[in-house]
Write an enzyme that holds these catalytic residues in place. Structure first.
Site, PDB file in Angstrom:
ATOM      1  N   GLY A   1       0.849  -1.184   0.000  1.00 48.88           N
ATOM      2  CA  GLY A   1       0.000   0.000   0.000  1.00 48.88           C
ATOM      3  C   GLY A   1       0.884   1.233   0.000  1.00 48.88           C
ATOM      4  O   GLY A   1       0.743   2.142  -0.810  1.00 48.88           O
ATOM      5  N   GLY A   2       1.819   1.223   0.928  1.00 51.29           N
ATOM      6  CA  GLY A   2       2.733   2.344   1.016  1.00 51.29           C
ATOM      7  C   GLY A   2       4.061   1.888   1.582  1.00 51.29           C
ATOM      8  O   GLY A   2       4.137   0.831   2.218  1.00 51.29           O
TER       9      GLY A   2
ATOM     10  N   GLU B   1       7.441   3.742   3.554  1.00 51.74           N
ATOM     11  CA  GLU B   1       7.795   4.992   4.222  1.00 51.74           C
ATOM     12  C   GLU B   1       9.171   5.518   3.884  1.00 51.74           C
ATOM     13  O   GLU B   1       9.889   5.999   4.772  1.00 51.74           O
ATOM     14  CB  GLU B   1       7.672   4.781   5.737  1.00 51.74           C
ATOM     15  CG  GLU B   1       8.691   3.781   6.345  1.00 51.74           C
ATOM     16  CD  GLU B   1       8.247   2.329   6.366  1.00 51.74           C
ATOM     17  OE1 GLU B   1       7.413   1.958   5.528  1.00 51.74           O
ATOM     18  OE2 GLU B   1       8.750   1.557   7.205  1.00 51.74           O
ATOM     19  N   ASN B   2       9.604   5.439   2.649  1.00 44.56           N
ATOM     20  CA  ASN B   2      10.936   5.932   2.303  1.00 44.56           C
ATOM     21  C   ASN B   2      11.061   7.399   2.733  1.00 44.56           C
ATOM     22  O   ASN B   2      10.172   8.196   2.474  1.00 44.56           O
ATOM     23  CB  ASN B   2      11.176   5.736   0.812  1.00 44.56           C
ATOM     24  CG  ASN B   2      11.116   4.266   0.433  1.00 44.56           C
ATOM     25  OD1 ASN B   2      11.695   3.420   1.112  1.00 44.56           O
ATOM     26  ND2 ASN B   2      10.361   3.938  -0.609  1.00 44.56           N
TER      27      ASN B   2
ATOM     28  N   HIS C   1      -0.283   6.712   8.062  1.00 42.38           N
ATOM     29  CA  HIS C   1       0.587   5.609   8.473  1.00 42.38           C
ATOM     30  C   HIS C   1       2.031   5.828   8.000  1.00 42.38           C
ATOM     31  O   HIS C   1       2.968   5.795   8.805  1.00 42.38           O
ATOM     32  CB  HIS C   1       0.028   4.294   7.928  1.00 42.38           C
ATOM     33  CG  HIS C   1       0.866   3.095   8.268  1.00 42.38           C
ATOM     34  ND1 HIS C   1       0.588   2.283   9.343  1.00 42.38           N
ATOM     35  CD2 HIS C   1       1.979   2.580   7.701  1.00 42.38           C
ATOM     36  CE1 HIS C   1       1.494   1.322   9.413  1.00 42.38           C
ATOM     37  NE2 HIS C   1       2.344   1.474   8.419  1.00 42.38           N
ATOM     38  N   GLU C   2       2.197   6.068   6.722  1.00 43.47           N
ATOM     39  CA  GLU C   2       3.569   6.222   6.201  1.00 43.47           C
ATOM     40  C   GLU C   2       4.227   7.470   6.779  1.00 43.47           C
ATOM     41  O   GLU C   2       5.423   7.473   7.077  1.00 43.47           O
ATOM     42  CB  GLU C   2       3.578   6.244   4.674  1.00 43.47           C
ATOM     43  CG  GLU C   2       2.915   5.038   3.985  1.00 43.47           C
ATOM     44  CD  GLU C   2       3.329   3.667   4.524  1.00 43.47           C
ATOM     45  OE1 GLU C   2       4.437   3.549   5.094  1.00 43.47           O
ATOM     46  OE2 GLU C   2       2.519   2.730   4.403  1.00 43.47           O
TER      47      GLU C   2
ATOM     48  N   HIS D   1       5.635   6.862  10.197  1.00 38.08           N
ATOM     49  CA  HIS D   1       6.944   6.193  10.174  1.00 38.08           C
ATOM     50  C   HIS D   1       8.107   7.202  10.186  1.00 38.08           C
ATOM     51  O   HIS D   1       9.243   6.821  10.470  1.00 38.08           O
ATOM     52  CB  HIS D   1       7.085   5.324   8.926  1.00 38.08           C
ATOM     53  CG  HIS D   1       6.533   3.935   9.052  1.00 38.08           C
ATOM     54  ND1 HIS D   1       6.924   3.075  10.051  1.00 38.08           N
ATOM     55  CD2 HIS D   1       5.639   3.255   8.296  1.00 38.08           C
ATOM     56  CE1 HIS D   1       6.296   1.901   9.887  1.00 38.08           C
ATOM     57  NE2 HIS D   1       5.499   1.992   8.828  1.00 38.08           N
TER      58      HIS D   1
ATOM     59  N   GLU E   1       6.167  -1.147  13.222  1.00 34.84           N
ATOM     60  CA  GLU E   1       4.779  -1.131  12.737  1.00 34.84           C
ATOM     61  C   GLU E   1       3.732  -0.939  13.844  1.00 34.84           C
ATOM     62  O   GLU E   1       2.740  -0.255  13.633  1.00 34.84           O
ATOM     63  CB  GLU E   1       4.482  -2.392  11.932  1.00 34.84           C
ATOM     64  CG  GLU E   1       5.344  -2.537  10.670  1.00 34.84           C
ATOM     65  CD  GLU E   1       5.180  -1.402   9.656  1.00 34.84           C
ATOM     66  OE1 GLU E   1       4.177  -0.658   9.727  1.00 34.84           O
ATOM     67  OE2 GLU E   1       6.069  -1.256   8.794  1.00 34.84           O
TER      68      GLU E   1
ATOM     69  N   ASP F   1      10.097 -11.880   6.108  1.00 37.36           N
ATOM     70  CA  ASP F   1       8.729 -11.835   5.593  1.00 37.36           C
ATOM     71  C   ASP F   1       7.810 -12.845   6.268  1.00 37.36           C
ATOM     72  O   ASP F   1       6.592 -12.657   6.291  1.00 37.36           O
ATOM     73  CB  ASP F   1       8.729 -12.118   4.085  1.00 37.36           C
ATOM     74  CG  ASP F   1       8.521 -10.845   3.282  1.00 37.36           C
ATOM     75  OD1 ASP F   1       8.730  -9.756   3.859  1.00 37.36           O
ATOM     76  OD2 ASP F   1       8.168 -10.952   2.091  1.00 37.36           O
TER      77      ASP F   1
ATOM     78  N   TYR G   1       1.642  -5.257  13.568  1.00 41.30           N
ATOM     79  CA  TYR G   1       0.857  -4.036  13.349  1.00 41.30           C
ATOM     80  C   TYR G   1      -0.178  -3.826  14.455  1.00 41.30           C
ATOM     81  O   TYR G   1      -0.109  -2.871  15.219  1.00 41.30           O
ATOM     82  CB  TYR G   1       0.130  -4.114  11.997  1.00 41.30           C
ATOM     83  CG  TYR G   1       1.027  -3.934  10.792  1.00 41.30           C
ATOM     84  CD1 TYR G   1       1.042  -2.738  10.094  1.00 41.30           C
ATOM     85  CD2 TYR G   1       1.845  -4.956  10.342  1.00 41.30           C
ATOM     86  CE1 TYR G   1       1.848  -2.552   8.981  1.00 41.30           C
ATOM     87  CE2 TYR G   1       2.661  -4.789   9.232  1.00 41.30           C
ATOM     88  CZ  TYR G   1       2.660  -3.583   8.555  1.00 41.30           C
ATOM     89  OH  TYR G   1       3.466  -3.413   7.465  1.00 41.30           O
TER      90      TYR G   1
ATOM     91  N   ARG H   1      -0.831  -5.304  -5.536  1.00 40.87           N
ATOM     92  CA  ARG H   1      -0.708  -5.088  -4.096  1.00 40.87           C
ATOM     93  C   ARG H   1      -0.990  -6.396  -3.359  1.00 40.87           C
ATOM     94  O   ARG H   1      -2.100  -6.927  -3.417  1.00 40.87           O
ATOM     95  CB  ARG H   1      -1.685  -3.999  -3.667  1.00 40.87           C
ATOM     96  CG  ARG H   1      -1.552  -3.575  -2.236  1.00 40.87           C
ATOM     97  CD  ARG H   1      -2.457  -2.393  -1.953  1.00 40.87           C
ATOM     98  NE  ARG H   1      -2.475  -2.076  -0.538  1.00 40.87           N
ATOM     99  CZ  ARG H   1      -3.275  -1.162  -0.001  1.00 40.87           C
ATOM    100  NH1 ARG H   1      -4.103  -0.479  -0.793  1.00 40.87           N
ATOM    101  NH2 ARG H   1      -3.254  -0.935   1.294  1.00 40.87           N
TER     102      ARG H   1
HETATM  103  N1  BES Z   1       6.811  -0.580   5.919  1.00 40.20           N
HETATM  104  C1  BES Z   1       5.547  -1.098   5.526  1.00 40.20           C
HETATM  105  C2  BES Z   1       5.615  -1.959   4.304  1.00 40.20           C
HETATM  106  C3  BES Z   1       6.532  -3.169   4.429  1.00 40.20           C
HETATM  107  C4  BES Z   1       6.577  -3.937   5.559  1.00 40.20           C
HETATM  108  C5  BES Z   1       7.317  -3.523   3.352  1.00 40.20           C
HETATM  109  C6  BES Z   1       7.425  -5.034   5.636  1.00 40.20           C
HETATM  110  C7  BES Z   1       8.163  -4.621   3.426  1.00 40.20           C
HETATM  111  C8  BES Z   1       8.217  -5.382   4.573  1.00 40.20           C
HETATM  112  C9  BES Z   1       4.536   0.014   5.313  1.00 40.20           C
HETATM  113  O1  BES Z   1       4.658   1.071   6.194  1.00 40.20           O
HETATM  114  C10 BES Z   1       3.166  -0.549   5.542  1.00 40.20           C
HETATM  115  O2  BES Z   1       2.915  -1.001   6.623  1.00 40.20           O
HETATM  116  N2  BES Z   1       2.296  -0.510   4.533  1.00 40.20           N
HETATM  117  C11 BES Z   1       0.947  -0.992   4.616  1.00 40.20           C
HETATM  118  C12 BES Z   1      -0.027   0.141   4.725  1.00 40.20           C
HETATM  119  C13 BES Z   1      -0.522   0.469   6.054  1.00 40.20           C
HETATM  120  C14 BES Z   1      -1.641   1.486   6.005  1.00 40.20           C
HETATM  121  C15 BES Z   1      -0.793  -0.619   7.026  1.00 40.20           C
HETATM  122  C16 BES Z   1       0.626  -1.698   3.316  1.00 40.20           C
HETATM  123  O3  BES Z   1       1.446  -1.663   2.407  1.00 40.20           O
HETATM  124  O4  BES Z   1      -0.445  -2.282   3.209  1.00 40.20           O
HETATM  125 ZN    ZN Z   2       4.104   0.531   8.177  1.00 40.12          ZN
END
Ligand code: BES
Ligand code: ZN
Length: 600
Positions: free
Chosen positions: A264-265, A267-268, A291-292, A295, A314, A369, A377, A550
């Site tokens: 979804g996003g 946080e670079n 959210h991002e 971060h 998270e 992963d 989260y 996604r």
């Molecule tokens: N940092 C994460 C994405 C991530 C986590 C990438 C672990 C690779 C490994 C990002 O901040 C995130 O949590 N994105 C969520 C969105 C959020 C609103 C919960 C997503 O991508 O769904």
């Molecule tokens: Zn996140």
């Protein structure tokens, strides 16, 4: 657990070969040319070193990189040894150092195995005319496009020069310094960041300002829509600052990537990478921006030292996101999001192995992963809300502000957090300390019984309407006036599991779910359709799975299809077409789910 003792030991990162206690990379200087025809980046990286053990070699992480040669700053080439490849961690790269070396420069090329890089054909973009590239470093993918010590505990500053084809714009998680005399794009990140936050995107991008310090990059055809969707961004930054202290990164921009972006996003720093599926048209999915942005404190300023500590990134961020949403959009919107999130957590807990349900999980023998789920989260956020509940919001905010300030630009472990929690908060609140079961929250599976509950009147109203429909009130007579996205998600979530085709057709006719332009609603609906074999949605399902990459959306739809032999056949048919367009992060999950590569 003796947290005081544990905190004294430097955290060992199981997912990096690097030996930073002996020789540590401090600064990364990239010089790369992007070759879209060959799908590779080629050039060099200079790594500036801190040498604690003068006799030790430099040990780096690398994955599928072609190393062309190494020179040392003291002059001359340096021997390098690339060890055999570990399937999860890639290859240990050892470089001999001369006594006088303060840096080494590695000439290299990325290969088709660069999982961090997704090269897109023009057809995969919104404009359809220019190719696109983006990188995704988290968790351990940066090593597949840059040889370095790819551990979140090894923070680096960086600079980069990137040559891209005419007409394409390059952006990075850094200060944009414009173009040099030869037209290359230049960047600099002056704050030390973990390597997973080094990020690059390149495509037909245009910029729109949102405020003096915020803005959005996107392809020309969607950039206006993106600007409208994201108008609340500056307000979010201000509310976040009011909560937890100054935003320390200068600008906050976003780049909207093509739909195959697997998250979804992301946080670079200075430049959040986002999926176009947040562009719902009504700003209903901008919780993701909160959210991002959050971060920028939890994750980027104070970073998990290893991937075991991922919940520190998270869990804090979800907690913080909910606080921002409450301030920007009110308590009820935030309450709805909390209720939906908790429900997702409860559903997921039922499917996870016990070790995956533990906040401070043991990743020995696992890829980072494998620890990714709603647990870090939502369980993480609920843990923090429980502490807030016990000590009061003002006290907890004071503690969090001090935590972010005291550990700014540092990577921290769970043990260090516990030391600080004890010393700076719980010691002043003995009653709260007595009621907080740290053992259950951090080291046990499941959700502790004292997890805070949230009530939402708007969602309660939805539950009443679902109840009426279940008792045969026609869908068209339900009171759905003014419902927002979160209410529709609740509606879909609380429908009976088993539905007849006539019922699905009635709902679809009345509420037009299959046509929904809201990706969250559409995804939830398509899962229901897959479960109940509602053929009228087959075409929309295939279209969605082919367009969107996604992982959060792909996984539940494919998983539901895979539950019946006929569905699995369709899933595999679609996957065969879609797989080349998915990011490695998504195919890693889906290959396993669909047993791809096994006898088909
Ligand atoms: N940092 C994460 C994405 C991530 C986590 C990438 C672990 C690779 C490994 C990002 O901040 C995130 O949590 N994105 C969520 C969105 C959020 C609103 C919960 C997503 O991508 O769904
Ligand atoms: Zn996140």
């Amino acid at each position: 657990m003796n947290s005081h003792h544990a905190a004294a030991e430097p955290a060992r990162d199981l997912h990096s070969f690097g030996e930073p206690a002996r020789v540590r990379v401090r600064h990364v200087s990239l010089d790369l040319e992007l070759d879209f025809a060959r799908r590779c980046a080629a050039g060099s990286v200079r790594l500036d070193l801190e040498r604690t053990d003068r006799s030790a070699p430099l040990v780096l992480d690398s994955e599928s990189l072609e190393i062309l040669g190494v020179v040392g700053s003291a002059g001359g080439t340096r021997a390098h040894r690339l060890a055999g490849r570990d399937p999860a961690l890639g290859s240990r790269l050892e470089i001999e150092l001369a006594p006088g070396d303060t840096s080494v420069t590695i000439r290299y090329r990325t290969t088709a195995g660069a999982q961090a890089m997704q090269w897109l054909e023009p057809e995969q973009t919104s404009g359809g005319r220019r190719p696109f590239l983006f990188t995704q470093g988290q968790s351990i993918l940066t090593r597949s496009w840059i040889p370095l010590q790819d551990s979140p505990g090894v923070r680096v500053t960086y600079e980069a020069t990137v040559r891209a084809p005419q007409g394409l714009v390059a952006v990075m998680s850094a200060e944009q310094l414009g173009r040099d005399e030869r037209g290359a794009w230049r960047f600099r990140m002056s704050e030390p960041i973990p390597p997973y936050l080094i990020a690059l995107a390149c495509g037909d991008l245009e910029f729109r300002e949102l405020s003096a310090r915020t803005g959005v990059w996107a392809e020309p055809g969607i950039v206006e829509g993106a600007r409208d969707e994201l108008v609340d961004t500056e307000n979010m930054v201000q509310q976040a600052e009011a909560l937890f202290g100054a935003y320390r990164w200068g600008r906050y921009d976003l780049v909207i990537l093509p739909p195959s972006f697997p998250f979804g996003g992301m946080e670079n720093p200075r430049l959040t990478f986002a999926t176009p599926t947040i562009l719902a048209g009504d700003r209903s999915l901008v919780g993701l921006v909160a959210h991002e942005l959050a971060h920028s404190w939890s994750g980027n300023l104070v970073t998990n030292a290893t991937w075991r500590d991922f919940w520190l990134n998270e869990g804090f961020t979800v907690y913080f996101e909910q606080r921002i949403m409450e301030r920007v959009f009110g308590a009820e919107r935030s309450a709805m999001e909390k209720v939906l999130a908790r429900r997702d957590l409860e559903l997921e807990l039922a499917e996870l192995a016990p070790w995956q349900q533990v906040l401070h999980c043991d990743l020995a023998g696992h890829h980072p992963d494998d620890g990714f789920s709603a647990v870090p989260y939502e369980k993480g956020a609920l843990f923090l809300r429980r502490i807030e509940q016990l000590v009061g919001r003002d006290e907890f905010d004071r503690f969090l502000r001090a935590w972010f300030d005291g550990h700014a630009f540092e990577s921290v472990t769970t043990e260090e957090f516990l030391v600080s929690l004890d010393r700076d908060l719980l010691a002043r609140h003995p009653d709260a300390a007595g009621q907080l079961d740290l053992q259950a929250w951090l080291y046990a599976p499941g959700l502790p019984a004292d997890a805070p509950r949230t009530e939402s009147t708007l969602l309660a109203a939805v539950d009443r309407e679902v109840g009426r429909w279940s008792l045969s009130t026609p869908a068209s007579e339900l009171d759905t006036r003014g419902w927002v996205t979160q209410q529709w998600l609740r509606f879909l979530d609380t429908l009976p599991d088993e539905l007849r085709v006539t019922q699905l057709a009635e709902l679809d006719r009345t509420f037009r779910f299959t046509q929904s332009g809201n990706s969250e609603i559409l995804c939830a609906w398509l899962v229901i359709c897959a479960h109940n074999r509602y053929g009228a949605a087959d075409k929309a399902t295939a279209e969605f799975l082919l367009r969107v990459g996604r992982r959060k959306f792909l996984k539940p739809i494919y998983a539901e299809l895979a539950k019946t032999p006929e569905g699995l056949r369709r899933a595999k048919e679609i996957y065969a077409l879609a797989r080349p367009r998915y990011h490695a992060v998504a195919t890693r999950t889906l290959d396993e789910l669909l047993q791809w590569g096994h006898a088909r």
